[in-house]
Write a protein that holds these residues in place. Structure first.
Motif, PDB file in Angstrom:
ATOM      1  N   MET A   1       0.765  -1.034  -0.073  1.00 43.77           N
ATOM      2  CA  MET A   1       0.047   0.064   0.123  1.00 43.77           C
ATOM      3  C   MET A   1       0.905   1.195  -0.153  1.00 43.77           C
ATOM      4  N   ALA A   2       1.037   1.851  -0.985  1.00 40.03           N
ATOM      5  CA  ALA A   2       1.858   3.086  -1.278  1.00 40.03           C
ATOM      6  C   ALA A   2       1.008   4.382  -1.247  1.00 40.03           C
ATOM      7  N   THR A   3       0.163   4.267  -2.355  1.00 42.15           N
ATOM      8  CA  THR A   3      -0.568   5.808  -2.355  1.00 42.15           C
ATOM      9  C   THR A   3      -2.012   5.437  -2.544  1.00 42.15           C
ATOM     10  N   GLY A  13       1.746  -7.265   9.502  1.00 44.34           N
ATOM     11  CA  GLY A  13       2.765  -8.349   9.666  1.00 44.34           C
ATOM     12  C   GLY A  13       3.051  -8.679  10.909  1.00 44.34           C
ATOM     13  N   THR A  14       3.028  -9.851  11.423  1.00 47.67           N
ATOM     14  CA  THR A  14       3.288 -10.589  12.763  1.00 47.67           C
ATOM     15  C   THR A  14       3.706 -11.813  12.643  1.00 47.67           C
ATOM     16  N   VAL A  42      -0.956 -11.103   8.417  1.00 47.66           N
ATOM     17  CA  VAL A  42       0.126 -11.774   7.477  1.00 47.66           C
ATOM     18  C   VAL A  42       1.316 -12.248   8.336  1.00 47.66           C
ATOM     19  N   THR A  43       1.397 -13.722   8.623  1.00 45.25           N
ATOM     20  CA  THR A  43       2.599 -14.233   9.447  1.00 45.25           C
ATOM     21  C   THR A  43       3.766 -14.198   8.588  1.00 45.25           C
ATOM     22  N   ILE A  44       4.751 -13.838   9.530  1.00 42.07           N
ATOM     23  CA  ILE A  44       6.096 -13.784   8.789  1.00 42.07           C
ATOM     24  C   ILE A  44       7.269 -14.589   9.743  1.00 42.07           C
ATOM     25  N   ALA A  71       9.577  -6.569   5.715  1.00 46.50           N
ATOM     26  CA  ALA A  71       8.433  -6.878   5.078  1.00 46.50           C
ATOM     27  C   ALA A  71       7.676  -5.401   5.255  1.00 46.50           C
ATOM     28  N   LEU A  72       7.588  -4.511   5.869  1.00 44.26           N
ATOM     29  CA  LEU A  72       6.984  -3.248   6.125  1.00 44.26           C
ATOM     30  C   LEU A  72       7.676  -2.312   5.225  1.00 44.26           C
ATOM     31  N   LEU A  73       9.035  -2.266   5.315  1.00 45.22           N
ATOM     32  CA  LEU A  73       9.903  -1.102   4.510  1.00 45.22           C
ATOM     33  C   LEU A  73       9.831  -1.345   2.900  1.00 45.22           C
ATOM     34  N   GLU A  74       9.377  -2.612   2.548  1.00 40.97           N
ATOM     35  CA  GLU A  74       9.418  -3.169   1.315  1.00 40.97           C
ATOM     36  C   GLU A  74       7.962  -3.152   0.740  1.00 40.97           C
ATOM     37  N   GLY A  75       7.014  -2.517   1.575  1.00 40.17           N
ATOM     38  CA  GLY A  75       5.841  -2.599   1.145  1.00 40.17           C
ATOM     39  C   GLY A  75       4.925  -3.837   0.990  1.00 40.17           C
ATOM     40  N   ARG A  76       5.392  -4.912   1.742  1.00 42.78           N
ATOM     41  CA  ARG A  76       4.641  -6.338   1.415  1.00 42.78           C
ATOM     42  C   ARG A  76       3.679  -6.302   2.517  1.00 42.78           C
ATOM     43  N   VAL A  77       3.715  -5.592   3.614  1.00 47.22           N
ATOM     44  CA  VAL A  77       2.527  -5.340   4.721  1.00 47.22           C
ATOM     45  C   VAL A  77       2.491  -3.775   4.949  1.00 47.22           C
TER      46      VAL A  77
END
Length: 330
Positions: A1-3, A13-14, A42-44, A71-77
């Motif tokens: 989710m970027a824009t 992410g958890t 989303v389990t990590i 994952a957060l910084l890469e936009g996956r969560v």
């Protein structure tokens, strides 16, 4: 989710442990209430979920955080949720930490027959994987046998015959275990608590009982409305208190294996901050002479993060002046 200005859902992410999922589920409900947006977990798998052994040997607190942060910084969560005590004390570039109101931060004794600490039989066997807890237990009851244990909450409770989960391969060999009150309550296990250990004798880990909700700082520009809604979860008194506690830890450069406890709370505009450093030799061997703990307290007015950090740094200096440096170098 970027824009996406009106996301149909958000992802959290958890870690995949029962406790992490329970904690993230609590945050998911708060986010849904604050934003009106559905939330998906989303389990990590983190390094700490894969490796075995002591936290110090695994590489410190970051082992439970790094994969989720990536994952957060890469936009996956869209959001990351952590136990705040698991966060490294150094700030993370590119993210903002939101701290909901903290649960009771005390440690809980869970004993096989419901005894409080003072009434456990002589030589009782108590399980914990925390040097901080072990050192404080031995300071209160030198006769106790501390057993180093690992595993999730139910595995630990099973060691004292208190788990309802099927654990056929787990030895049922302890008189009691010590766990965080907050985690037990979030898992619906409050009924196994025999005693909330008083702060006078059992200070928690810095940040214990608090959760960290982490988002990308770019969200403030990308979606100001969503960012504002998420920030409504932020509890300033909790944030100032845990900031001071973690400043003690960071200033002492104490690792995860250091027997160090700290607890702060805000009352009447003042921060009440207490910290203790304990001799690690008391845990390593009963044959080694242990030195008295160094405990210091402070009450200072706080109105900003800088005030909270300054209070933690000053209390750390007081601990060092009292001899805590000997424990940190041991």
């Amino acid at each position: 989710m970027a824009t996406n200005q009106n996301p149909s859902s958000l992802t959290i992410g958890t870690r995949g442990s029962a406790l992490a999922l329970a904690q993230s589920g609590i945050i998911a409900k708060l986010i849904e209430q604050a934003t009106g947006t559905a939330v998906e977990l989303v389990t990590i798998k983190t390094q700490g979920d894969v490796l075995t052994g002591s936290l110090a040997n695994m590489g410190g607190t970051g082992v439970f955080v790094t994969a989720i942060r990536n994952a957060l910084l890469e936009g996956r969560v869209d959001v990351a949720v952590h136990s705040l005590k698991d966060l490294p004390t150094a700030p993370q570039e590119g993210t903002v930490i939101i701290t909901p109101q903290r649960e009771n931060a005390q440690d809980a004794l869970c004993s096989r027959h419901g005894e409080i600490l003072d009434l456990l039989p002589p030589g009782a066997r108590i399980g914990t994987g925390s040097p901080r807890r072990a050192a404080q237990l031995l300071a209160a009851r030198p006769d106790l046998e501390i057993v180093d244990i690992r595993g999730n909450v139910d595995t630990r409770l099973a060691r004292a015959g208190l788990s309802t989960a099927d654990k056929p391969d787990t030895p049922n060999d302890l008189d009691a275990v010590v766990l965080a009150n907050a985690g037990l309550r979030r898992l619906g296990r409050a009924h196994v608590i025999s005693e909330l250990l008083p702060l006078a004798g059992m200070l928690p880990a810095p940040g214990q009982g608090a959760l960290a909700v982490e988002v990308r700082d770019s969200l403030a520009d990308e979606d100001p409305g969503l960012f504002s809604s998420l920030m409504s979860l932020h509890h300033v008194p909790t944030f100032l208190a845990v900031t001071a506690e973690r400043a003690v830890l960071r200033q002492l450069e104490a690792g995860c294996a250091a027997p160090l406890g700290a607890y702060g709370h805000i009352a009447g505009g003042e921060l009440h901050l207490t910290a203790v450093a304990l001799d690690p030799r008391s845990v390593q061997s009963s044959a080694l002479p242990s030195r008295p703990a160094v405990r210091r307290e402070a009450r200072v007015p706080v109105s900003s993060v800088d005030d909270a950090v300054a209070a933690g740094v000053a209390l750390a200096a007081a601990l060092l002046e009292g001899g805590a440096s000997e424990f940190l170098d041991a």
